[in-house]
Design an enzyme around this catalytic site. Structure first.
Site, PDB file in Angstrom:
ATOM      1  N   ASN A 156      -7.093   1.391  10.224  1.00 41.30           N
ATOM      2  CA  ASN A 156      -5.783   1.598  10.850  1.00 41.30           C
ATOM      3  C   ASN A 156      -5.979   1.573  12.354  1.00 41.30           C
ATOM      4  OD1 ASN A 156      -4.969   2.037   8.232  1.00 41.30           O
ATOM      5  ND2 ASN A 156      -4.583   4.225   8.473  1.00 41.30           N
ATOM      6  N   GLU A 170      -7.393   8.158   6.709  1.00 41.74           N
ATOM      7  CA  GLU A 170      -7.676   8.764   8.007  1.00 41.74           C
ATOM      8  C   GLU A 170      -8.155  10.221   7.943  1.00 41.74           C
ATOM      9  OE1 GLU A 170      -4.449   8.284  10.747  1.00 41.74           O
ATOM     10  OE2 GLU A 170      -4.462   6.110  10.602  1.00 41.74           O
ATOM     11  N   HIS A 179      -2.966  10.840   1.184  1.00 39.24           N
ATOM     12  CA  HIS A 179      -2.391  10.600   2.513  1.00 39.24           C
ATOM     13  C   HIS A 179      -1.772  11.921   2.977  1.00 39.24           C
ATOM     14  CE1 HIS A 179      -0.964   7.146   5.275  1.00 39.24           C
ATOM     15  NE2 HIS A 179      -0.633   8.269   5.885  1.00 39.24           N
ATOM     16  N   GLU A 238      -3.223  -0.448   8.308  1.00 39.32           N
ATOM     17  CA  GLU A 238      -2.051  -0.062   9.101  1.00 39.32           C
ATOM     18  C   GLU A 238      -2.178  -0.654  10.492  1.00 39.32           C
ATOM     19  OE1 GLU A 238      -1.252   4.152   9.538  1.00 39.32           O
ATOM     20  OE2 GLU A 238      -1.573   4.498   7.392  1.00 39.32           O
ATOM     21  N   ARG A 246       0.858  -1.196   0.000  1.00 36.88           N
ATOM     22  CA  ARG A 246       0.000   0.000   0.000  1.00 36.88           C
ATOM     23  C   ARG A 246       0.889   1.240   0.000  1.00 36.88           C
ATOM     24  NH1 ARG A 246      -2.124   2.989   4.892  1.00 36.88           N
ATOM     25  NH2 ARG A 246      -3.888   4.236   4.194  1.00 36.88           N
ATOM     26  N   TYR A 298      -3.898   1.340  16.201  1.00 40.73           N
ATOM     27  CA  TYR A 298      -2.662   1.335  16.985  1.00 40.73           C
ATOM     28  C   TYR A 298      -2.894   1.113  18.470  1.00 40.73           C
ATOM     29  CZ  TYR A 298      -0.381   2.982  12.780  1.00 40.73           C
ATOM     30  OH  TYR A 298       0.106   3.055  11.502  1.00 40.73           O
TER      31      TYR A 298
HETATM   32  C1  PNW Z   1      -1.317   7.209  11.063  1.00 38.52           C
HETATM   33  N1  PNW Z   1      -3.217  10.294  16.470  1.00 38.52           N
HETATM   34  O1  PNW Z   1      -1.236   8.465  11.645  1.00 38.52           O
HETATM   35  C2  PNW Z   1      -0.958   7.477   9.619  1.00 38.52           C
HETATM   36  O2  PNW Z   1      -1.834   6.965   8.671  1.00 38.52           O
HETATM   37  C3  PNW Z   1       0.473   7.174   9.297  1.00 38.52           C
HETATM   38  O3  PNW Z   1       0.883   8.006   8.243  1.00 38.52           O
HETATM   39  C4  PNW Z   1       1.325   7.330  10.533  1.00 38.52           C
HETATM   40  O4  PNW Z   1       2.693   7.252  10.271  1.00 38.52           O
HETATM   41  C5  PNW Z   1       0.877   6.253  11.518  1.00 38.52           C
HETATM   42  O5  PNW Z   1      -0.512   6.333  11.778  1.00 38.52           O
HETATM   43  C6  PNW Z   1       1.610   6.291  12.851  1.00 38.52           C
HETATM   44  O6  PNW Z   1       1.362   7.478  13.529  1.00 38.52           O
HETATM   45  C7  PNW Z   1      -1.728   8.843  12.872  1.00 38.52           C
HETATM   46  O7  PNW Z   1      -2.685  11.290  16.993  1.00 38.52           O
HETATM   47  C8  PNW Z   1      -1.163   9.959  13.459  1.00 38.52           C
HETATM   48  O8  PNW Z   1      -4.192   9.710  17.008  1.00 38.52           O
HETATM   49  C9  PNW Z   1      -1.659  10.453  14.645  1.00 38.52           C
HETATM   50  C10 PNW Z   1      -2.718   9.817  15.248  1.00 38.52           C
HETATM   51  C11 PNW Z   1      -3.292   8.690  14.672  1.00 38.52           C
HETATM   52  C12 PNW Z   1      -2.796   8.211  13.479  1.00 38.52           C
END
Ligand code: PNW
Length: 459
Positions: A294, A166, A121, A361, A77, A296
């Site tokens: 995505n 996002e 993006h 992601e 991707r 995390y």
């Molecule tokens: C995503 N938050 O970004 C993006 O899609 C990527 O480009 C990035 O590198 C990756 O996650 C890791 O950060 C985010 O503050 C950035 O909640 C910030 C947030 C969430 C996602």
């Protein structure tokens, strides 16, 4: 640990984004984006880092694709940089910008790697920001035009097209609290941006499908929003508010239900939503073949009148307390909780049925441990913390599949260490280490581990 096997045909891959890896900021007629402007503004990005050089992927893509093939990736991707295609946002298409993605696509297909395109993006042409950016309705129309221009060149070879990455980040971090480009701080602007991003998605999705695109989707960062106390009614109300601002404000209109009434009521306290015109919700509800997710970290909230809220969620001050991370965290300070991924996937599978999902992601930033490398880049980077993060989240994804969720694939964030937005290069998400002094790539232990996972289709 139990052995787990993924369904046959499960797609294994990795993800990146243009501004984070390409560099070559002035090559072949590329115009400027809001991230060029933002990162060159003192105080916005850690230590003044910019994407001017990044991983120099623009010049090294062939080697990077060879590395992907070595790892056994079935899919990759990447995003297309809008300012390479329309340098000033509105003028003519720049064929030399399209040439790069043409070469990249062919290199991937030569190696049997399926390209998954993200059209946006976060690198909006600065010329469009000068006309209001995503607060302006016209940006949505320009986005659909740009999407068609990319499809006209690559549509004969690329099957999977996703519009936005996002939009929550683009709108709330870009126009709400200003932590991301273009750095605007205005709740009303953030909600205008939400709507115009969604409208741009709908217009582009419709245009791509008419042009013959096979699979059309969008990537969101929906959150698993959980209450501090599962028995508290106040906490449940806080969950509903944050879930509305992060999840339902996107998912409901995308899937044809229109904006949720409670969310519109909340928005109307900050801005009159006159920018939502009759017919818009129908455009936004263009059919979707794929929803990219995505994930995390989970989000825990409590309902409290003295809660500080979060600048990333307009109007939550005086209503919501966002709990600090507890337990293990990544180098971003984000709580590591794989069960949150299972909860999120099951929730989306249940509340928005019939939508094939892909994790577009997932991954972790962990402190650089390249001390073990020799001067020539040989040696090992034993990122056991990343391996355990990935192992836990893959097991969580598998658990969701076994509970009936239609999950089609998993793309690790990220292939390479790269420009982590406001954090610059100091946060490393790659399964492949990048030495920014000489651009040497060294697969970390996690890359070798992932290679093994892919070849066994499981853990
Ligand atoms: C995503 N938050 O970004 C993006 O899609 C990527 O480009 C990035 O590198 C990756 O996650 C890791 O950060 C985010 O503050 C950035 O909640 C910030 C947030 C969430 C996602």
């Amino acid at each position: 640990m139990n052995e787990v096997r993924f369904p046959e045909g499960f797609v294994w891959g990795a993800a990146t984004a243009a501004y984070q890896i390409e560099g070559a900021a002035r090559d072949d007629g590329r115009g400027e984006s809001i991230w060029d402007t933002f990162s060159r503004t003192p105080g916005k990005v850690f230590a003044g880092h910019t994407g001017d050089v990044a991983c120099d992927h623009y010049h090294r893509y062939a080697d990077d694709v060879a590395l992907m093939a070595e790892l056994g990736l079935a899919a990759y991707r990447f995003s297309v940089a809008w300012p390479r295609i329309r340098p000033d946002g509105t003028g003519p298409v720049n064929p030399r910008g399209l040439d790069f993605y043409d070469r990249l696509t062919d290199a991937l297909l030569d190696r049997g790697i399926d390209p998954i395109v993200t059209l946006y993006h976060w690198d909006l042409p600065q010329g469009l920001q000068d006309r209001g950016g995503w607060t302006s309705r016209e940006t949505a129309e320009h986005f659909a035009d740009y999407a068609l221009a990319v499809h006209a060149r690559l549509g004969d070879r690329i099957r999977t097209w996703t519009t936005l990455n996002e939009p929550w980040c683009s709108a709330y971090l870009g126009y709400g609290n200003g932590v991301h480009a273009p750095g605007v701080q205005d709740a009303g602007a953030a909600f205008r941006a939400v709507h115009h991003l969604l409208l741009g998605h709908g217009l582009a999705a419709r245009a791509l499908r008419s042009a013959g695109a096979q699979t059309v989707g969008i990537t969101l960062n929906p959150a698993d929003v959980a209450p501090a106390d599962p028995d508290s009614a106040a906490d449940a109300a806080a969950v509903r508010l944050v879930d509305g601002l992060q999840n339902r404000i996107f998912l409901d209109p995308l899937t044809g239900a229109g904006y949720p009434a409670d969310v519109l009521e909340h928005v109307a306290r900050m801005v009159e939503p006159t920018f939502i015109r009759p017919g818009d919700e129908k455009i936004i509800a263009a059919p979707l073949d794929l929803l990219g997710i995505n994930y995390y970290s989970p989000t825990y909230v409590a309902g409290r009148p003295d809660g500080g809220g979060s600048s990333a969620y307009p109007g939550t001050e005086g209503a919501v307390e966002f709990l600090p991370a507890s337990g293990p965290v990544s180098d971003m300070g984000w709580q590591i909780e794989p069960a949150g991924l299972t909860r999120l996937l099951v929730r989306i599978g249940t509340d928005y049925p019939g939508l094939p999902l892909m994790i577009t992601e997932n991954g972790g930033a962990f402190p650089d441990d390249s001390a073990g490398l020799d001067a020539d880049g040989s040696g090992r980077i034993d990122d056991t913390d990343r391996i355990s993060y990935l192992d836990g989240h893959l097991r969580a994804a598998h658990e969701a599949i076994s509970r009936g969720v239609d999950l089609r694939g998993y793309l690790v964030w990220s292939l390479l260490d790269n420009f982590e937005w406001a954090e610059g290069y100091r946060k490393r998400f790659g399964i492949v280490h990048v030495d920014y002094l000489n651009q040497r790539r060294t697969p970390k232990s996690s890359a070798r581990w992932y290679q093994e996972v892919i070849s066994r289709n499981g853990l």
